[in-house]
Design an enzyme around this catalytic site. Structure first.
Site, PDB file in Angstrom:
ATOM      1  N   HIS A 242       0.842  -1.202   0.000  1.00 59.24           N
ATOM      2  CA  HIS A 242       0.000   0.000   0.000  1.00 59.24           C
ATOM      3  C   HIS A 242       0.877   1.251   0.000  1.00 59.24           C
ATOM      4  CE1 HIS A 242      -3.041  -2.946   1.518  1.00 59.24           C
ATOM      5  NE2 HIS A 242      -3.787  -2.262   0.681  1.00 59.24           N
ATOM      6  N   HIS A 246       1.373   1.547  -5.872  1.00 65.59           N
ATOM      7  CA  HIS A 246       0.057   0.911  -5.938  1.00 65.59           C
ATOM      8  C   HIS A 246      -1.005   1.936  -6.342  1.00 65.59           C
ATOM      9  CE1 HIS A 246      -3.592  -1.215  -4.812  1.00 65.59           C
ATOM     10  NE2 HIS A 246      -3.848  -0.300  -3.888  1.00 65.59           N
ATOM     11  N   HIS A 283      -6.801   6.954  -2.680  1.00 65.76           N
ATOM     12  CA  HIS A 283      -7.626   5.932  -2.018  1.00 65.76           C
ATOM     13  C   HIS A 283      -6.909   5.198  -0.888  1.00 65.76           C
ATOM     14  CE1 HIS A 283      -5.449   2.994  -4.503  1.00 65.76           C
ATOM     15  NE2 HIS A 283      -5.935   2.061  -3.716  1.00 65.76           N
ATOM     16  N   ASP A 284      -5.589   5.194  -0.831  1.00 60.21           N
ATOM     17  CA  ASP A 284      -4.865   4.530   0.272  1.00 60.21           C
ATOM     18  C   ASP A 284      -3.872   5.473   0.951  1.00 60.21           C
ATOM     19  OD1 ASP A 284      -5.901   1.947   0.530  1.00 60.21           O
ATOM     20  OD2 ASP A 284      -4.751   1.196  -1.173  1.00 60.21           O
ATOM     21  N   ASP A 381      -8.511  -1.914  -7.425  1.00 56.80           N
ATOM     22  CA  ASP A 381      -7.769  -2.031  -6.175  1.00 56.80           C
ATOM     23  C   ASP A 381      -7.301  -3.463  -5.930  1.00 56.80           C
ATOM     24  OD1 ASP A 381      -6.617  -0.929  -3.912  1.00 56.80           O
ATOM     25  OD2 ASP A 381      -8.412  -1.187  -2.680  1.00 56.80           O
TER      26      ASP A 381
END
Length: 473
Positions: A242, A246, A283-284, A381
């Site tokens: 993560h 990514h 998103h992460d 994802d």
């Protein structure tokens, strides 16, 4: 004011050609003269644009500030004025667009004035060719720039199985998310005329049909957009999986999916398209390499804050929206549009929570277009088994799983033996189960127009099924 002969000659050449093949001025010229020239050039561009009633950017033998390679890069357009601030350029752009006698239709936006307030002006997409200095690009070697041209051109970044993500991070010196974000969201101005790899007809076809144009559409400052992505990229931690690579991979995969799936991109509004891509970027962000189970076990501050519900996803959304606000990237937009973007980004990131996976798969056929876009983000994802790079990603994600298990053991927490315990779990079994029970059903719910997506997924699953499960002592 003294004007160098070099600058005078270049100004004469530009006016004679009346084209968009602009050249920079000598560094010896005074800033006042450079701003005057900038305004004059923009007026020439607007005049040419109105007379043609169409918008195309062409370059033949570009000249750029610095090395000749810079002129051909995906991150330098034909005009490069690195010494001006973003506010100065925005003010100059506003002045020029207000002076146009025949402004383009439906291009009104609100921009910041020099006094710090806001004013309504006609935003012309050509003005966004004035991009900020890009130090991450300018610091690279000529050979790195040449290779980046090839792996960041529009056709390549719009391909689903993008094998260059790790090479991109290496060439960009750890800025794969920044470069990928710019190549996609800032198109067409991030996509130069790549005469070495495409014919003029191919370039023209791309310019006319499928570029993103989101920064143009909403009058978003290039400088503020880059500042936002830089802050997001810096917010990603150095986890095995993560991390910012990514995020770049998910962004590229989502972009290619939206581009290729039966014109799905056209089903989204501009705000929906912008929101889902910004959600992919962030998103992460801030992920610490653990999982929601661990956050709840230790009752971390964010677990308490979000009451044990979608802990990491809520945190990613919070951090991403905080950086969006700090960048000022959308502050010029109407308040209702700002609120919609923030709401959609948060909603999309929350939909990446794996605890909601089964419900999403079952509900896919009844989803509306926006819900399907969020579902696509969720698929991206967990799309590593659909890629030719699945070996590398598998090792990265398993190492992160095992590190979480090690941490759980050290704190006396229960450990999931089939995933997080490196002494009892194994790569083959994890991949078999992950693909069979999670990835395959999720991807099979979508009737992809690109057959290669499912072909690669089935091939990778067959590979793991043929591997022997190692025995544990």
């Amino acid at each position: 004011m003294r004007i160098s002969d070099k600058s005078r000659n270049k100004m004469r050449q530009i006016r004679e050609r009346k084209s968009t093949d602009f050249r920079c001025f000598s560094d010896n010229s005074h800033n006042g003269f450079r701003l005057l020239c900038l305004l004059t050039l923009c007026q020439v561009v607007l005049s040419a644009y109105h007379s043609r009633n169409t918008y195309k950017t062409t370059t033949t033998k570009p000249f750029a500030h610095g090395s000749s390679t810079d002129a051909h890069s995906p991150f330098n357009t034909a005009l490069h004025v690195s010494s001006f601030t973003d506010e100065t350029l925005d003010s100059a752009a506003a002045a020029v667009s207000q002076s146009a006698t025949r402004p383009p239709q439906d291009t009104t936006t609100t921009i910041e004035s020099t006094g710090g307030g806001q004013e309504t002006a006609n935003f012309n997409p050509l003005l966004n060719t004035i991009i900020p200095s890009f130090p991450e690009w300018n610091s690279l070697s000529d050979s790195a720039k040449t290779e980046l041209q090839q792996i960041l051109d529009w056709k390549t970044v719009s391909t689903f199985d993008y094998p260059e993500i790790f090479r991109l991070d290496e060439l960009s010196q750890g800025h794969s998310l920044l470069f990928m974000s710019w190549a996609i969201l800032a198109s067409p101005h991030s996509q130069p005329v790549l005469s070495s790899s495409q014919s003029h007809e191919q370039q023209q076809e791309q310019q006319d049909t499928d570029y993103c144009t989101l920064l143009n559409q909403f009058g978003i400052s290039s400088t503020k957009f880059l500042a936002y992505v830089r802050r997001i990229e810096q917010g990603y931690k150095d986890n095995p999986f993560h991390n910012h690579i990514h995020a770049a991979d998910v962004l590229q995969t989502l972009h290619s999916m939206l581009q290729s799936e039966n014109g799905f991109r056209s089903k989204l509004t501009g705000l929906e398209h912008l929101s889902i891509l910004l959600a992919a970027i962030s998103h992460d962000v801030g992920h610490d390499g653990t999982n929601n189970e661990f956050q709840v076990q230790q009752q971390s501050p964010i677990a308490v804050q979000y009451q044990n519900v979608s802990v990491l996803e809520n945190y990613h959304a919070e951090v991403g929206l905080r950086e969006l606000e700090a960048s000022g990237m959308i502050k010029h937009m109407p308040l209702e549009q700002q609120e919609e973007i923030r709401s959609r980004i948060s909603q999309a990131i929350l939909h990446t929570d794996m605890s909601k996976h089964q419900d999403q798969v079952k509900a896919y056929q009844k989803m509306n277009d926006w819900e399907q876009a969020m579902y696509f983000l969720h698929l991206c994802d967990l799309s590593n088994p659909t890629k030719s790079t699945f070996f590398v990603w598998t090792d990265h994600v398993l190492e992160e799983f095992y590190q979480t298990g090690d941490l759980q053991k050290s704190l006396g927490f229960p450990v999931m033996p089939t995933i997080n315990d490196r002494t009892t779990s194994d790569k083959v079994s994890i991949q078999r189960g992950f693909i069979q029970f999670m990835v395959l059903p999720a991807f099979e719910a979508v009737e992809f127009s690109n057959p290669k997506i499912m072909e690669r997924l089935y091939a990778n699953f067959d590979y793991w099924m043929q591997q022997e499960v190692p025995s544990k002592q």
